[in-house]
Design an enzyme around this catalytic site. Structure first.
Site, PDB file in Angstrom:
ATOM      1  CE  LYS A  79      -3.639   2.224   2.646  1.00  0.00           C
ATOM      2  NZ  LYS A  79      -4.582   1.859   4.134  1.00  0.00           N
ATOM      3  CB  SER A 154      -8.083   3.759   3.338  1.00  0.00           C
ATOM      4  OG  SER A 154      -7.053   3.110   4.112  1.00  0.00           O
ATOM      5  CB  SER A 178      -8.024   0.931   6.064  1.00  0.00           C
ATOM      6  OG  SER A 178      -8.604   2.082   5.986  1.00  0.00           O
TER       7      SER A 178
HETATM    8  N1  GLN Z   1     -12.769   4.416   6.879  1.00  0.00           N
HETATM    9  C1  GLN Z   1     -11.857   4.918   8.210  1.00  0.00           C
HETATM   10  C2  GLN Z   1     -11.644   6.277   7.853  1.00  0.00           C
HETATM   11  O1  GLN Z   1     -12.139   6.827   6.915  1.00  0.00           O
HETATM   12  C3  GLN Z   1     -10.836   4.067   8.362  1.00  0.00           C
HETATM   13  C4  GLN Z   1      -9.642   4.289   7.500  1.00  0.00           C
HETATM   14  C5  GLN Z   1      -8.382   3.282   8.128  1.00  0.00           C
HETATM   15  O2  GLN Z   1      -8.454   2.169   8.771  1.00  0.00           O
HETATM   16  N2  GLN Z   1      -7.286   4.096   7.541  1.00  0.00           N
HETATM   17  O3  GLN Z   1     -10.784   6.931   8.702  1.00  0.00           O
END
Ligand code: GLN
Length: 492
Positions: A79, A154, A178
């Site tokens: 990532k 994400s 994420s």
């Molecule tokens: N969807 C969550 C956010 O927008 C978690 C994102 C993540 O785990 N990086 O913060």
């Protein structure tokens, strides 16, 4: 090379390399071919270094087979919030365009030292803020099961890359879901380790008290291998734990006798997609038939997780993102004074969601509001953590849905950030408590979209959740189903 090679699990790749059935070069070529064929449709990758990967593969093939390096010659993807020396790192943001980090993240470095070949960097919501990968400044990633839909986020690029069999394993990060949520949306296995288990050194910080480095793979067995290599204390990350790693040898005997599974009633809420409830219950029933005891539990502070997370994560983000000022990294806007350079660079190069989080976080931390927002959120976070501690006094693992819906259509939440935040309700509590979680496929909805079950364990008991997932995968084949696009069906 045969595309079938790219579809092998990590364990199969390892075995094939060791027995000489194919070479590392053939594996990397198969992976690059799959990327060339499918990534124009999916946009899982932000950066690919074919030449470097092929060179590393050739070097791996020149070495004797018994190197003792468990990932010798195996291509992986990372990532784009984890640094890899020699590759750009954008975090999905324009503000880091063209930034080449001078060092490699510990998690990645350990995998490279074990012989893994990093083939490229995968797409992400900007600074990992989002649940759909639509917040990437470089365009969205498409879900391999239905390209009109999002892969989750994400870490959507990594999840899609594994689902489409472009690589057998890819690193992601999980701050509030994420890894687990995109694993669910893409039908792959995703492990979020305990906070502090895997070094955050070289991870671009989002919410420092929440950030974890996890992995996507086809199987729990493969995820366990990657995890066991990247986990463990790192003096370069002050919050990394010295807790020794338990034995990660997963049982082959398909039995869950003696295991107590807790099913939290707060995770079955009105408004969630009924098929998710159904598939989750069926999977839990299968585990019961394998000998597990299933009991209903309560995690009474679950409802607070969403507001608590969306105060703490933006608060930490607003501090972490202060460093992007147009001077230290990436491009810079032209202006007459240093202050204007700061303001304009940040105003022009951060995306809408990132700006929203910085504003929310700055507000929650500001004098006069600090106690009412950030202080209160910290107290509620403790209550959520205690819910889990109490539950793990009576059960070994907790089984719950990962998401309230299956993969949604791109643009579905575009005008309503709150509705996007709601997608995270089932993943946020474990992140706030810092406990490990794994998501793995347990079936499909009526539209053929994957559904993933979430298993949570006590702190530092990744071994337990990995073992249960592995046992489930011995008796089911949901995790081996392929999207039509990967099979090359005419229907796509
Ligand atoms: N969807 C969550 C956010 O927008 C978690 C994102 C993540 O785990 N990086 O913060």
């Amino acid at each position: 090379m045969s595309p079938a090679l790219a579809s092998l699990t990590l364990a199969q790749m390892k075995a094939g390399l060791e027995s000489g059935d194919f070479t590392a070069r053939q594996l990397v070529e198969a992976s690059l071919e799959a990327i060339a064929r499918l990534d124009p449709l999916l946009h899982a990758f932000l950066y690919i270094d074919a030449e470097r990967a092929l060179n590393q593969a050739a070097a791996a093939d020149r070495q004797p087979k018994a190197t003792g390096r468990p990932l010798h010659g195996i291509p992986i993807a990372v990532k784009d919030v984890l640094t890899v020396e020699g590759m750009p790192c954008t975090a999905g943001s324009k503000i880091l365009q063209g930034f080449y980090p001078p060092y490699t993240a510990t998690a990645v470095k350990r995998l490279q030292e074990a012989g893994a070949i990093v083939i490229g960097k995968t797409n992400t919501d900007e600074f990992a803020m989002g649940s759909s990968t639509e917040n990437s400044a470089y365009g969205r990633t498409h879900n391999p099961w239905d390209t009109h839909r999002v892969p989750g986020g994400s870490s959507g690029g990594s999840a899609a890359a594994v689902a489409a069999r472009m690589v057998s394993a890819a690193l992601g990060t999980d701050t509030g879901g994420s890894v687990r949520q995109p694993a669910s949306f893409c039908g792959v296995t995703g492990l979020k380790p305990t906070y502090g288990r895997v070094s955050r050194y070289g991870l671009i910080a989002f919410g420092s008290s929440l950030d974890t480095v996890g992995v996507f793979a086809q199987t729990a067995e493969d995820a366990a291998l990657i995890f066991s290599i990247m986990a463990g204390h790192d003096p370069l990350d002050a919050t990394s734990s010295k807790q020794p790693l338990p034995d990660l040898h997963l049982p082959n005997d398909p039995s869950l006798r003696g295991l107590r599974i807790g099913v939290p009633r707060e995770y079955f809420v009105e408004g969630m997609q009924p098929e998710i409830q159904l598939r989750t219950q069926e999977a839990i029933e299968q585990m019961r038939q394998l000998g597990a005891e299933v009991v209903e539990i309560s995690l009474p502070h679950t409802a607070y997780a969403l507001p608590v997370y969306y105060l703490i994560a933006p608060a930490e983000a607003s501090a972490n993102l202060a460093r992007y000022d147009g001077i230290r990294y990436g491009p810079r806007s032209r202006a007459d004074s240093i202050w204007e350079v700061f303001f304009q660079t940040r105003g022009e190069l951060f995306g809408e969601e990132v700006i929203r989080r910085i504003m929310l976080g700055t507000y929650a931390l500001s004098a006069g509001y600090y106690e009412a927002f950030y202080g209160q959120a910290q107290k509620a976070r403790t209550l959520i953590t205690r819910d889990f501690e109490a539950a793990f006094q009576t059960v070994d693992v907790i089984a719950a849905p990962t998401t309230p819906t299956t993969a949604f259509l791109a643009g579905a939440h575009a005008d309503d950030p709150l509705s996007m935040y709601l997608e995270d309700i089932f993943t946020l509590p474990a992140s706030l408590a810092g406990i490990p979680g794994i998501c793995f496929p347990v079936g499909f909805d009526s539209q053929g979209l994957p559904i993933g079950l979430q298993l949570l364990g006590p702190r530092f008991r990744e071994d337990r959740i990995l073992s249960v997932a592995h046992v489930y995968q011995q008796i089911t084949d949901w995790h081996l189903r392929l999207p039509a696009l990967v099979k090359g069906d005419a229907a796509q």
